[in-house]
Write an enzyme that holds these catalytic residues in place. Structure first.
Site, PDB file in Angstrom:
ATOM      1  N   GLU A 125       8.924  -4.477  13.096  1.00 22.89           N
ATOM      2  CA  GLU A 125       8.753  -3.362  12.166  1.00 22.89           C
ATOM      3  C   GLU A 125       7.448  -2.669  12.550  1.00 22.89           C
ATOM      4  O   GLU A 125       6.379  -3.275  12.479  1.00 22.89           O
ATOM      5  CB  GLU A 125       8.669  -3.856  10.717  1.00 22.89           C
ATOM      6  CG  GLU A 125       8.536  -2.684   9.752  1.00 22.89           C
ATOM      7  CD  GLU A 125       8.296  -3.099   8.309  1.00 22.89           C
ATOM      8  OE1 GLU A 125       7.547  -4.062   8.075  1.00 22.89           O
ATOM      9  OE2 GLU A 125       8.834  -2.427   7.409  1.00 22.89           O
TER      10      GLU A 125
ATOM     11  N   PHE B  51       0.814  -1.221   0.000  1.00 22.24           N
ATOM     12  CA  PHE B  51       0.000   0.000   0.000  1.00 22.24           C
ATOM     13  C   PHE B  51       0.840   1.259   0.000  1.00 22.24           C
ATOM     14  O   PHE B  51       0.360   2.324  -0.390  1.00 22.24           O
ATOM     15  CB  PHE B  51      -0.939   0.007   1.231  1.00 22.24           C
ATOM     16  CG  PHE B  51      -0.265   0.418   2.509  1.00 22.24           C
ATOM     17  CD1 PHE B  51      -0.078   1.765   2.816  1.00 22.24           C
ATOM     18  CD2 PHE B  51       0.221  -0.527   3.408  1.00 22.24           C
ATOM     19  CE1 PHE B  51       0.561   2.148   3.991  1.00 22.24           C
ATOM     20  CE2 PHE B  51       0.859  -0.149   4.579  1.00 22.24           C
ATOM     21  CZ  PHE B  51       1.029   1.201   4.867  1.00 22.24           C
TER      22      PHE B  51
ATOM     23  N   CYS C 173       9.476   1.841   3.510  1.00 22.42           N
ATOM     24  CA  CYS C 173      10.378   0.724   3.807  1.00 22.42           C
ATOM     25  C   CYS C 173      11.799   1.216   4.055  1.00 22.42           C
ATOM     26  O   CYS C 173      12.611   0.498   4.605  1.00 22.42           O
ATOM     27  CB  CYS C 173      10.386  -0.269   2.663  1.00 22.42           C
ATOM     28  SG  CYS C 173      10.958   0.476   1.148  1.00 22.42           S
TER      29      CYS C 173
HETATM   30  P1  NAD Z   1       1.521  -6.653   2.949  1.00 22.42           P
HETATM   31  O1  NAD Z   1       2.570  -7.697   3.018  1.00 22.42           O
HETATM   32  O2  NAD Z   1       0.424  -6.687   3.937  1.00 22.42           O
HETATM   33  O3  NAD Z   1       0.819  -6.664   1.502  1.00 22.42           O
HETATM   34  C1  NAD Z   1       1.572  -6.653   0.301  1.00 22.42           C
HETATM   35  C2  NAD Z   1       0.761  -7.322  -0.793  1.00 22.42           C
HETATM   36  O4  NAD Z   1       0.540  -8.692  -0.432  1.00 22.42           O
HETATM   37  C3  NAD Z   1      -0.610  -6.700  -1.025  1.00 22.42           C
HETATM   38  O5  NAD Z   1      -0.868  -6.668  -2.395  1.00 22.42           O
HETATM   39  C4  NAD Z   1      -1.550  -7.654  -0.282  1.00 22.42           C
HETATM   40  O6  NAD Z   1      -2.833  -7.697  -0.862  1.00 22.42           O
HETATM   41  C5  NAD Z   1      -0.848  -8.989  -0.424  1.00 22.42           C
HETATM   42  N1  NAD Z   1      -1.117  -9.893   0.702  1.00 22.42           N
HETATM   43  C6  NAD Z   1      -1.370  -9.536   1.995  1.00 22.42           C
HETATM   44  N2  NAD Z   1      -1.558 -10.637   2.756  1.00 22.42           N
HETATM   45  C7  NAD Z   1      -1.422 -11.705   1.937  1.00 22.42           C
HETATM   46  C8  NAD Z   1      -1.492 -13.116   2.139  1.00 22.42           C
HETATM   47  N3  NAD Z   1      -1.745 -13.638   3.342  1.00 22.42           N
HETATM   48  N4  NAD Z   1      -1.293 -13.927   1.083  1.00 22.42           N
HETATM   49  C9  NAD Z   1      -1.035 -13.415  -0.132  1.00 22.42           C
HETATM   50  N5  NAD Z   1      -0.959 -12.094  -0.379  1.00 22.42           N
HETATM   51  C10 NAD Z   1      -1.138 -11.238   0.635  1.00 22.42           C
HETATM   52  O7  NAD Z   1       2.283  -5.240   3.000  1.00 22.42           O
HETATM   53  P2  NAD Z   1       1.650  -3.783   3.122  1.00 22.42           P
HETATM   54  O8  NAD Z   1       1.126  -3.596   4.500  1.00 22.42           O
HETATM   55  O9  NAD Z   1       0.769  -3.496   1.972  1.00 22.42           O
HETATM   56  O10 NAD Z   1       2.955  -2.882   2.905  1.00 22.42           O
HETATM   57  C11 NAD Z   1       3.814  -2.522   3.944  1.00 22.42           C
HETATM   58  C12 NAD Z   1       4.991  -3.474   4.044  1.00 22.42           C
HETATM   59  O11 NAD Z   1       5.702  -3.474   2.825  1.00 22.42           O
HETATM   60  C13 NAD Z   1       5.995  -3.056   5.102  1.00 22.42           C
HETATM   61  O12 NAD Z   1       6.426  -4.223   5.762  1.00 22.42           O
HETATM   62  C14 NAD Z   1       7.131  -2.458   4.300  1.00 22.42           C
HETATM   63  O13 NAD Z   1       8.406  -2.504   4.915  1.00 22.42           O
HETATM   64  C15 NAD Z   1       7.099  -3.305   3.090  1.00 22.42           C
HETATM   65  N6  NAD Z   1       7.741  -2.630   1.962  1.00 22.42           N
HETATM   66  C16 NAD Z   1       8.985  -3.082   1.604  1.00 22.42           C
HETATM   67  C17 NAD Z   1       9.638  -2.459   0.564  1.00 22.42           C
HETATM   68  C18 NAD Z   1      10.994  -2.919   0.154  1.00 22.42           C
HETATM   69  O14 NAD Z   1      11.449  -2.443  -0.857  1.00 22.42           O
HETATM   70  N7  NAD Z   1      11.635  -3.827   0.851  1.00 22.42           N
HETATM   71  C19 NAD Z   1       9.036  -1.388  -0.111  1.00 22.42           C
HETATM   72  C20 NAD Z   1       7.767  -0.971   0.273  1.00 22.42           C
HETATM   73  C21 NAD Z   1       7.126  -1.612   1.322  1.00 22.42           C
END
Ligand code: NAD
Length: 493
Positions: A378, A146, A278
């Site tokens: 985190e 998101f 992130c």
């Molecule tokens: P999230 O892991 O909850 O969701 C990411 C994606 O996975 C979304 O499209 C979501 O619909 C999907 N998803 C969620 N739960 C799932 C499941 N059980 N099975 C399959 N798919 C699933 O992450 P978020 O809350 O949207 O984003 C924030 C996180 O992303 C933070 O941990 C942040 O550090 C990380 N992030 C990392 C980077 C990087 O480059 N390392 C960059 C941006 C964000």
């Protein structure tokens, strides 16, 4: 209702849907369709058809699309930023910032004629030449978080498309509208329908992509537990996968640093986008008690003055968090920190706000140690922890002992310390007096340890390798009169 976008048109029934909220007001602003497994299968079939034609399109013609896409992103950035702020909450200038980082990825991919050059060796044996071809992997699944609804889809899709693949983007269900806007821009730029597709949804949509034989590669960015799951499931299904996870980014402040500059940097990096980055700094490691006392005072002063409110108001420094549940979860870390033995210097949970937005004040927590939840987890919110270290070596050991290893920074005026830090630190992206060292588009982005599963970093040169399969062609044009049967082991001599 926001629908899927497949093969150039709205797609699917939307039997199951999810709510979209404006985090600044708490209002439901719309609904988004959640894809079924059958719909994902249909979308993949349409993407496969489009991919074959796209892969056969001349490279110069392909590159033209990227130049037009860049121009469209520049021209429409205000509209796109407004969508991001409405659904994510970040301030408009920050939304434009992520668009400009996404544009860098399109600019990099516009060089595809050069990027897709193969290698050639003439005369490796008598009359034998060898060359390589970079072939596309087919249809790429891009699953995004998101917190960057424009930049992360462009991190992935620009390079994937440049390499001759089709893309199915599964954006976050929390702020999904930017994905459809981007799809429309790609098509306006001349990308054939079906090359960039959007399937909205939750775990059902994601699992359908991970298990589909028609998906050649998976790019994921999100939290660490899901990244690990995506990596393991994709690998089990024989797919190439890169899964970028969460982070806990540390910034060392050495006693010789310019403490005002370091405090400015820390406030921007910790509280910008309400800490939902992130690469946000979430831990400041102060070396020496005097350094810690001085910088805490400077950060506390600056953080107290931050203006928190609706991201559409130009006077706002920090917008709301993404959901009510997330805001409450983040607040729980601050209220729980004192019980763990830390000292809450600035308590953002006590700051009052009007309306139903998911706002939270900036928090600063001192005397944090590894082993406390406020340190280990985190948090992904406007909470900066301060860990006190007595030496550079102790500071480095703390960072190297952390399970995450996305980004880090050191603030110092000493070149030798800065140089040693580059070598000593076990983290993927390192800043020297740069608090958020996100590589420009011509380099690749990625962390180590629990911040990335897989061996390819995202965008930049490593993405060209990730989104292509290499083919090696060995050629001989023999003289027919010299032909003979040879059963021996093939030799180049
Ligand atoms: P999230 O892991 O909850 O969701 C990411 C994606 O996975 C979304 O499209 C979501 O619909 C999907 N998803 C969620 N739960 C799932 C499941 N059980 N099975 C399959 N798919 C699933 O992450 P978020 O809350 O949207 O984003 C924030 C996180 O992303 C933070 O941990 C942040 O550090 C990380 N992030 C990392 C980077 C990087 O480059 N390392 C960059 C941006 C964000």
């Amino acid at each position: 209702m926001l629908k899927h976008h497949v093969a150039g048109a709205e797609f699917g029934e939307g039997a199951a849907t999810g709510a979209i909220f404006n985090p600044a007001t708490g209002e439901e602003t719309g609904r988004v369709a959640f894809a079924t497994a059958v719909e994902v299968g249909q979308a993949i079939a349409l993407a496969q058809e489009a991919q074959k034609k796209w892969a056969a399109t001349g490279l110069v013609k392909r590159a033209d699309v990227f130049f037009r896409m860049r121009q469209l992103l520049v021209e429409r950035q205000d509209d796109l930023a407004a969508i991001v702020t409405r659904e994510h909450g970040k301030v408009l200038s920050d939304a434009k910032g992520e668009i400009s980082r996404g544009i860098e990825n399109v600019e990099f991919a516009a060089g595809l004629v050069h990027l897709l050059k193969g290698e050639h060796s003439t005369g490796v044996a008598g009359g034998v030449d060898v060359h390589t071809i970079k072939a596309p992997v087919g249809v790429v699944a891009c699953i995004t978080p998101f917190n960057f609804p424009v930049m992360v889809p462009l991190w992935m899709s620009a390079s994937a498309i440049a390499c001759g693949n089709a893309v199915i983007l599964k954006p976050s269900e929390k702020d999904p509208s930017a994905a459809n806007f981007i799809a429309a821009l790609w098509e306006e730029a001349g990308l054939p329908a079906g090359v960039f597709n959007v399937m909205h949804g939750d775990k059902v949509a994601v699992d359908s992509l991970l298990n589909a034989p028609g998906i050649g590669a998976v790019s994921f960015v999100g939290s660490t537990p899901i990244a690990r799951y995506i990596y393991e499931t994709s690998a089990k299904n024989g797919k190439r996968v890169q899964a970028l996870g969460g982070a806990k980014n540390h910034m060392i402040v050495m006693p010789d640093a310019d403490l005002d500059a370091a405090a400015d940097a820390a406030v921007g990096a910790a509280y910008g986008a309400a800490g939902e980055r992130c690469m946000a700094i979430s831990v400041l490691v102060a070396v020496g008690e005097a350094t810690a006392d001085a910088i805490i005072a400077k950060i506390g002063e600056r953080a107290t003055a931050l203006r928190i409110g609706d991201g559409t108001d130009p006077a706002t420094d920090m917008g709301p968090l993404i959901t009510r549940e997330h805001r409450d979860r983040v607040a729980g870390y601050v209220t729980g920190a004192a019980d763990e033995g830390a000292s809450v210097v600035l308590d953002g949970t006590t700051r009052a706000f009007e309306g139903d937005g998911y706002f939270l004040g900036a928090s600063l927590v001192d005397n944090v140690k590894p082993g406390m939840k406020v340190y280990d987890d985190e948090i992904f919110g406007p909470v900066l922890s301060v860990v006190r270290a007595q030496s550079y070596d102790e500071a480095v050991a703390i960072i190297n002992g952390n399970a995450f290893a996305n980004g880090t920074a050191i603030f110092t005026r000493d070149g030798a310390t800065a140089r040693a830090f580059q070598q000593d630190i076990e983290v993927g992206m390192v800043g020297i007096n740069v608090p958020i060292p996100v590589p420009i588009g011509a380099y690749s982005f990625g962390g180590w340890k629990n911040s990335l599963f897989g061996d390819s970093h995202i965008y930049g040169p490593e993405s060209i390798h990730f989104y292509t399969r290499s083919k090696v062609i060995t050629t001989r044009w023999p003289d027919a009169s010299e032909s003979q049967i040879e059963l021996g082991f093939p030799s180049n001599h």
